[in-house]
Design a protein around this motif. Structure first.
Motif, short mmCIF file in Angstrom:
data_model
loop_
_atom_site.label_atom_id
_atom_site.label_comp_id
_atom_site.label_asym_id
_atom_site.label_seq_id
_atom_site.Cartn_x
_atom_site.Cartn_y
_atom_site.Cartn_z
N THR A 143 0.86 -1.39 0.08
CA THR A 143 0.45 -0.37 0.10
C THR A 143 0.65 1.47 -0.11
O THR A 143 0.70 1.97 -0.42
CB THR A 143 -1.13 -0.39 1.24
OG1 THR A 143 -1.69 -0.95 1.03
CG2 THR A 143 -1.93 1.10 1.40
N LYS A 193 2.09 1.70 -3.65
CA LYS A 193 0.89 2.73 -4.00
C LYS A 193 0.95 3.82 -3.36
O LYS A 193 0.96 4.87 -4.48
CB LYS A 193 -0.45 1.66 -3.86
CG LYS A 193 0.11 -0.03 -4.48
CD LYS A 193 -0.53 -0.18 -5.45
CE LYS A 193 -1.50 0.97 -6.97
NZ LYS A 193 -1.77 0.70 -8.30
N ASP A 224 -6.74 -0.57 5.07
CA ASP A 224 -5.27 -0.12 5.01
C ASP A 224 -4.68 0.27 6.02
O ASP A 224 -3.87 0.18 7.24
CB ASP A 224 -4.61 0.87 4.91
CG ASP A 224 -5.01 2.29 3.48
OD1 ASP A 224 -5.69 2.76 4.76
OD2 ASP A 224 -5.01 2.64 2.63
N SER A 241 2.62 7.06 3.52
CA SER A 241 3.45 6.37 2.70
C SER A 241 4.42 5.73 3.52
O SER A 241 5.16 4.27 3.52
CB SER A 241 3.79 6.44 0.79
OG SER A 241 5.21 6.97 1.38
#
Length: 356
Positions: A142, A145, A213, A261
């Protein structure tokens, strides 16, 4: 942390009272001012702080630290949700005076759905320790991404209705305009959904996708379902006010996805290390204070660099003529210099300038 059924009931009852107070205070549709949003944002942050102090007094420093780390993580991930909420509001052309009601009920729906995710996650973790490998790998993926989406301008796309929304709209039909805060109306003898209900469902169900997430992320910081639930609850309950408080500032957080991130990737690595440790592999584990320091540090740095970058971009946008004139002046100077060089070469030597 050993939590009795009585404490669970008291906690849920207390949260219900706070939500009810929030609802009745803002029950009249109105445009939320910056002052009102700021006041209530501060109230929710203070309430979360008082809850953390209560945990420290009655349960110790570790649960309190896990709550604070989880709360900050969930809050920061929730800010990323606000980008999508802006798209949803624009997609359905929600009048500004109804937006606070939409967010209140939409976030409440999201909290109920997240509670189910938390219960399922806690049950899976209790039964299968290897699930930490899956959670860790998922968070690292994730994080990657998020970086890719940020590089492509991931918040510029339009909101697309999910399959559940489309099926409900086909089943009940949707009115062509808002009818105050009503969720259903009668049309030709049949009950029809109003756009108000559609927007609430869009916000509630979209938040569940983000929970895919955020829930593994907080389980990477603590495996205590009580702390996971309360951190999510306090993070979500202040989300409505934060939406109005940030407003245009959201567009200035240009590096937020990069910061998130890093946070998700860090927690993913922490989960993998924890899974290896549980499997008997002698690897170091990342402590709660280190986790809290990394998360806070990344978010502070991301916010500062975002505001600096957006301010620099705003200056460039506000004075495009000056930049263009400067560029044209530089080009003109280069052209004159080139012409002089040509004359010099044709005259067989350097040109003498007349002294004044």
């Amino acid at each position: 942390m050993d939590v009795s059924l009585t404490l669970w009931v008291l906690t849920i009852a207390g949260l219900a009272v706070l939500i009810a107070a929030d609802f009745f205070i803002g029950r009249t549709p109105h445009e939320v001012s910056i002052r009102e949003a700021g006041t209530w944002t501060a109230v929710w942050v203070v309430l979360a702080g008082l809850f953390a102090v209560g945990l420290m007094v009655f349960a110790g420093g570790r649960p309190a630290g896990e709550f604070v780390a989880g709360y900050i993580t969930e809050k920061s991930l929730s800010v990323d949700n606000l980008f999508v909420f802006v798209l949803i509001m624009a997609k359905f052309s929600v009048p500004s005076r109804y937006q606070q009601r939409v967010l209140l009920l939409g976030v409440l729906m999201a909290l109920v759905l997240r509670a189910g995710f938390i219960a399922a996650g806690a049950a899976i973790i209790a039964s299968f320790a290897w699930v930490f490998y899956i959670f860790g790998a998922f968070l690292i993926w994730t994080a990657w991404k998020l970086v890719q989406d940020a590089r492509k301008g991931g918040h510029e796309e339009e909101f697309e209705e999910n399959r559940l929304l489309r099926s409900l709209e086909r089943r009940f039909g949707v009115a062509d305009r808002y009818h105050g805060t009503k969720l259903f109306i009668r049309r030709n003898g049949a009950r029809v959904m109003t756009p108000m209900l559609v927007v609430m469902l869009a916000i509630g169900t979209t938040d569940v996708l983000f929970a895919l997430d955020s829930i593994p992320a907080i389980f990477g910081l603590t495996q205590d379902p009580y702390i996971v639930f309360t951190a999510n609850a306090f993070a979500l309950m202040g989300l409505r006010q934060l939406y109005f408080l940030l407003g245009g500032l959201l567009r200035r957080l240009v590096h937020l996805s990069y910061g998130l991130s890093v946070v998700l990737g860090f927690i993913g690595v922490k989960l993998v290390l924890h899974a290896l440790h549980e499997s008997g592999v002698p690897v170091p584990e990342i402590s709660v204070p280190v986790s809290l320091g990394v998360i806070c540090g990344v978010l502070v740095i991301t916010t500062i660099t975002s505001l600096m970058a957006s301010s620099r971009q705003a200056r460039d946008t506000e004075h495009p003529e000056e930049r263009r004139e400067g560029a044209e002046g530089a080009e003109g100077a280069e052209s004159v210099e080139d012409a002089e060089n040509v004359e010099d070469s044709e005259g067989g030597g350097p040109r003498q300038r007349r002294k004044s």
